[in-house]
Scaffold this motif. Structure first.
Motif, PDB file in Angstrom:
ATOM      1  N   UNK A   1       0.824  -1.215   0.000  1.00  0.00           N
ATOM      2  CA  UNK A   1       0.000   0.000   0.000  1.00  0.00           C
ATOM      3  C   UNK A   1       0.854   1.259   0.000  1.00  0.00           C
ATOM      4  N   UNK A   2       0.321   2.313  -0.585  1.00  0.00           N
ATOM      5  CA  UNK A   2       0.968   3.616  -0.557  1.00  0.00           C
ATOM      6  C   UNK A   2       0.892   4.208   0.850  1.00  0.00           C
ATOM      7  N   UNK A   3      -0.219   3.956   1.533  1.00  0.00           N
ATOM      8  CA  UNK A   3      -0.399   4.436   2.900  1.00  0.00           C
ATOM      9  C   UNK A   3      -1.295   3.456   3.641  1.00  0.00           C
ATOM     10  N   UNK A   4      -1.138   3.390   4.964  1.00  0.00           N
ATOM     11  CA  UNK A   4      -1.966   2.545   5.802  1.00  0.00           C
ATOM     12  C   UNK A   4      -2.432   3.342   7.011  1.00  0.00           C
ATOM     13  N   UNK A   5      -3.722   3.355   7.260  1.00  0.00           N
ATOM     14  CA  UNK A   5      -4.318   4.130   8.341  1.00  0.00           C
ATOM     15  C   UNK A   5      -4.828   3.163   9.401  1.00  0.00           C
ATOM     16  N   UNK A   6      -4.404   3.384  10.658  1.00  0.00           N
ATOM     17  CA  UNK A   6      -4.793   2.493  11.741  1.00  0.00           C
ATOM     18  C   UNK A   6      -5.374   3.299  12.888  1.00  0.00           C
ATOM     19  N   UNK A   7      -6.361   2.721  13.562  1.00  0.00           N
ATOM     20  CA  UNK A   7      -6.978   3.388  14.696  1.00  0.00           C
ATOM     21  C   UNK A   7      -8.372   2.893  15.000  1.00  0.00           C
ATOM     22  N   UNK A   8      -9.110   2.403  13.972  1.00  0.00           N
ATOM     23  CA  UNK A   8     -10.434   1.842  14.219  1.00  0.00           C
ATOM     24  C   UNK A   8     -10.307   0.512  14.964  1.00  0.00           C
TER      25      UNK A   8
END
Length: 770
Positions: free
Chosen positions: A544-551
């Motif tokens: 991936x170009x970016x990965x968002x975590x927190x949910x």
């Protein structure tokens, strides 16, 4: 020369009639044909053995009113390869009652395209077709299955089925009787039409129907009542017995030794009773002592002619001969279906784990005759004996929507399974007609379907549907489609038909196209609760170009926040009850709101004065509006009163007093809101198509706005100001997502993406034709 047989002469007359009448059908489908043509042309063509698109012109089909085209095609002895339009219409026919000719034409246009141009891009200059000149849509892309063998569409889910013979009163075919979860009985002919008005019998779901004699029928429901009605006259005879606070768990005929047949009933509190079938009065009959829980009762016959009562509770089946109760078999899970078989003392059991087994109630050593774990991926929900290719077969239905046939003695599979419904199968029945026996299935998808009981139907089976769980359409002018089916995500170029795998073996719950540093990328909500951003053109398996975590739970909705200074932001809504705003450059959450009590199911965005607004709705039934810059709440929380809010959309433009929105609810309604003026809905629309799962908006006719909403069987286009149902597009299956592609101001058409249980459709709606 030998004279022609009467049958050939009869067919020749009808062929000539069909050819002459076809010449009278206007080429323009906007011109109504003569009522005789609408009603009888297809029948003349069928009797003349020329039932094809040439003799029943496509321009007639939006007006066809015989409601028997599907039956004529199924019964045809000379199937033609020139029936593309007829076959497309026959699949829509059960859904067509009450549709306007414009809605019929639109539905037919899209269904024909889906059947003939799957995965094929639209030609640069498609040839003009006078039949489609008045259609308000242009199909652009299709990967959508057509509804199959639909016999009837019901307002409520059918929960029980049986057939009733007319007896000596009339020389007619047996009638099909359905009971639904609203307590209503419907009596249908073999073409699916009503033989009598609906009969409201119970205050709960009718889960048991037992055919008696001379058209009489016993019913049992979740309101705790057993009743008897006359199906031929369409009227209730007498309520037999009601036990308040319980539900009827079983209803069956039993033949005790030396006695006339009796009607047996069991209730959820373990009470059981017997009634005679003449006056339906309680009778004193020895019955087994059963636990205070629901039981399933079935009568079987032994080789000496004596009757034996079988009863199932929990995971066991026992027998009772009038004196002694004996436990006969234990099963891996709770028994869901019990059926007596033709072999003396044999019975079939389907359980909650999908196991099907056959047992011998007369055996004391090896009661299990045969067993299979392949009946269903979920619970076995119904069993029935049917006639298949001239011999008896056992039909089993499952919670996965499939139906299978088996040899009743060995449980050897007869052919392949068929995916009969897109929801659990709730009931099975069968009848015999020319040219052969038919299997009738009812499902929680509110359809009744009619399958030929012949080898061709089950020889290759019907593959299970793989519903689209996530989809997104990129901005134009060259649109890219991203779809997730099962565990795979693909990106399609709908102009060229080229596909590109993006994600393998990873369930995805939401997709959105986003801009990041002048690149158009694909954001995907994954099952590990993260949101990954991919280059959809990168080689397969690229990171991936970016990965968002927190949910803490998977995201259910993703929305790109467009606009100056905000082109690299993404909003997400999750089953953990939160709404989050992300900076894609830094992969950080800019703001988090946890005001929703339960899952947040939907998001929508809109550019407004001073910035961008974001709307969210969810399982708590509330609608909230946020300032997208920092997720500060805009105005008050709206309690929508629609149970779960499945989707939300902003109206294009700006209302006189602020933003305008519409919500699609579990209650089956659309509600139009002007939040800055008050907490009450301004307009409401109920298309009567079950739960509404998705909604989107687009401008039409200058400053007017239309909303497209997806129900159980159709897409409905509504003008709230005029309160007009502009168009109904039949899909035949549940559509779970609707999206419009961004369009330039003043553009005269809108590109709409519709995805759901049957696949994907993309089409252009022409505003001036609505």
């Amino acid at each position: 020369m030998n004279p022609r047989p009467d049958g050939d002469r009869h067919a020749e007359i009808h062929r000539r009639l069909a050819e002459a009448l076809a010449e009278l059908v206007p080429d323009d489908p906007g011109i109504p044909p003569h009522p005789y043509l609408r009603r009888h042309l297809a029948q003349h063509a069928a009797q003349g053995r020329v039932l094809d698109d040439a003799h029943v012109p496509p321009s007639l089909l939006p007006w066809e009113t015989s409601s028997g085209l599907g039956r004529l095609l199924a019964g045809g002895t000379n199937p033609s390869d020139r029936q593309q339009w007829l076959q497309a219409w026959a699949k829509l026919e059960p859904f067509s009652r009450g549709l306007t000719p414009l809605s019929r034409l639109t539905s037919l246009h899209l269904a024909h395209h889906a059947a003939t141009a799957r995965h094929q891009p639209l030609p640069p200059s498609p040839p003009a077709d006078p039949v489609l000149a008045g259609s308000p849509v242009t199909p652009l892309w299709s990967d959508c299955a057509s509804p199959d063998n639909v016999w009837a569409v019901t307002e409520a889910a059918v929960t029980s089925l049986t057939t009733v013979n007319a007896g000596r009163r009339a020389r007619v075919q047996p009638l099909l009787v359905t009971g639904d979860d609203h307590g209503v009985i419907r009596i249908l002919r073999h073409d699916g039409s009503a033989a009598a008005p609906p009969i409201a019998v119970h205050d709960g779901a009718i889960e048991h129907l037992v055919t008696l004699h001379e058209g009489l029928l016993a019913t049992g429901a979740t309101d705790g009542t057993v009743s008897v009605l006359d199906a031929l006259r369409g009227r209730t005879i007498v309520p037999v017995l009601k036990r308040p606070g319980t539900w009827v768990s079983s209803l069956t005929l039993h033949h005790p030794q030396g006695r006339a047949p009796v009607l047996l009933a069991a209730w959820s509190d373990g009470h059981a009773a017997a009634f005679n079938t003449a006056a339906f009065q309680p009778i004193d009959l020895p019955l087994p002592r059963i636990e205070k829980a629901a039981a399933i009762l079935r009568g079987t016959t032994l080789r000496d002619g004596s009757g034996l009562l079988l009863y199932a509770q929990h995971d066991t089946v026992s027998s009772f001969d009038g004196r002694t109760a004996v436990m006969r078999s234990r099963h891996p899970a709770a028994v869901r279906a019990l059926l007596a078989l033709p072999t003396y003392g044999h019975y079939a059991v389907g359980d909650a784990d999908g196991t099907l087994s056959v047992h011998d109630a007369t055996s004391h050593g090896q009661p299990c005759v045969a067993r299979t774990d392949a009946a269903s991926e979920g619970a076995v929900t119904a069993l029935a004996l049917v006639e298949f290719d001239g011999r008896q077969a056992l039909a089993s239905a499952g919670a996965d929507g499939t139906v299978r046939l088996w040899r009743p003695d060995t449980l050897e599979a007869l052919g392949q399974s068929i995916q009969a419904h897109s929801a659990p199968v709730t009931a099975l029945s069968s009848f015999t007609e020319r040219p052969g026996a038919r299997l009738i299935t009812a499902g929680a998808d509110r359809t009744v379907r009619n399958w030929p009981l012949a080898g061709a139907t089950f020889e290759h089976g019907r593959a299970a549907w793989t519903p689209v769980t996530a989809s997104a359409l990129s901005p134009g002018p060259s649109h890219r489609l991203a779809v997730t089916e099962g565990s795979g995500t693909l990106a399609w170029n709908i102009d060229t038909g080229v596909k590109h795998p993006v994600i393998d073996d990873e369930p995805v719950t939401a997709l959105a196209w986003v801009r990041l540093r002048d690149r158009v990328l694909l954001a995907a909500a994954r099952s590990d609760n993260s949101i990954a951003v991919f280059d959809a053109c990168a080689p397969r398996g690229s990171a991936p170009v970016a990965t968002l975590r927190g949910h803490y739970s998977p995201a259910l909705a993703l929305v790109a926040i467009e606009g100056p200074g905000a082109s690299s932001r993404l909003a997400s809504a999750s089953a953990d009850g939160s709404v989050r705003l992300w900076n894609l450059d830094t992969e950080e959450a800019l703001a988090i709101r946890k005001d929703h009590k339960f899952s947040v199911r939907c998001l929508a965005s809109k550019r407004a004065e001073g910035g961008v607004l974001l709307a969210s709705g969810g399982s708590d039934g509330n609608l909230r509006i946020w300032e997208a810059a920092d997720l500060a709440q805009h105005g008050r929380t709206i309690r929508c009163g629609q149970h779960i809010v499945n989707d939300v959309a902003f109206a294009p433009g700006r209302g006189p007093a602020g933003p305008q929105l519409v919500t699609a609810g579990q209650s089956g309604t659309l509600r139009f809101w002007e939040p800055d003026t008050g907490p009450e809905a301004v307009y409401e629309f109920d298309p009567g198509d079950g739960e509404l799962n998705a909604v989107t908006a687009f401008p039409v006719h200058g400053h007017r706005v239309a909303f497209a909403a997806a129900g159980s069987t159709s897409i409905h286009v509504w003008d709230p100001v005029a309160d007009r149902h502009l168009l109904q597009i039949v899909t035949g299956y549940r559509v779970n997502a609707l999206r419009t592609a961004p369009q330039r101001p003043g553009e005269s058409s809108t590109v709409l993406l519709a995805t759901g249980e049957a696949g994907t459709m993309i089409f252009r709606i022409h505003h001036d034709r609505l």
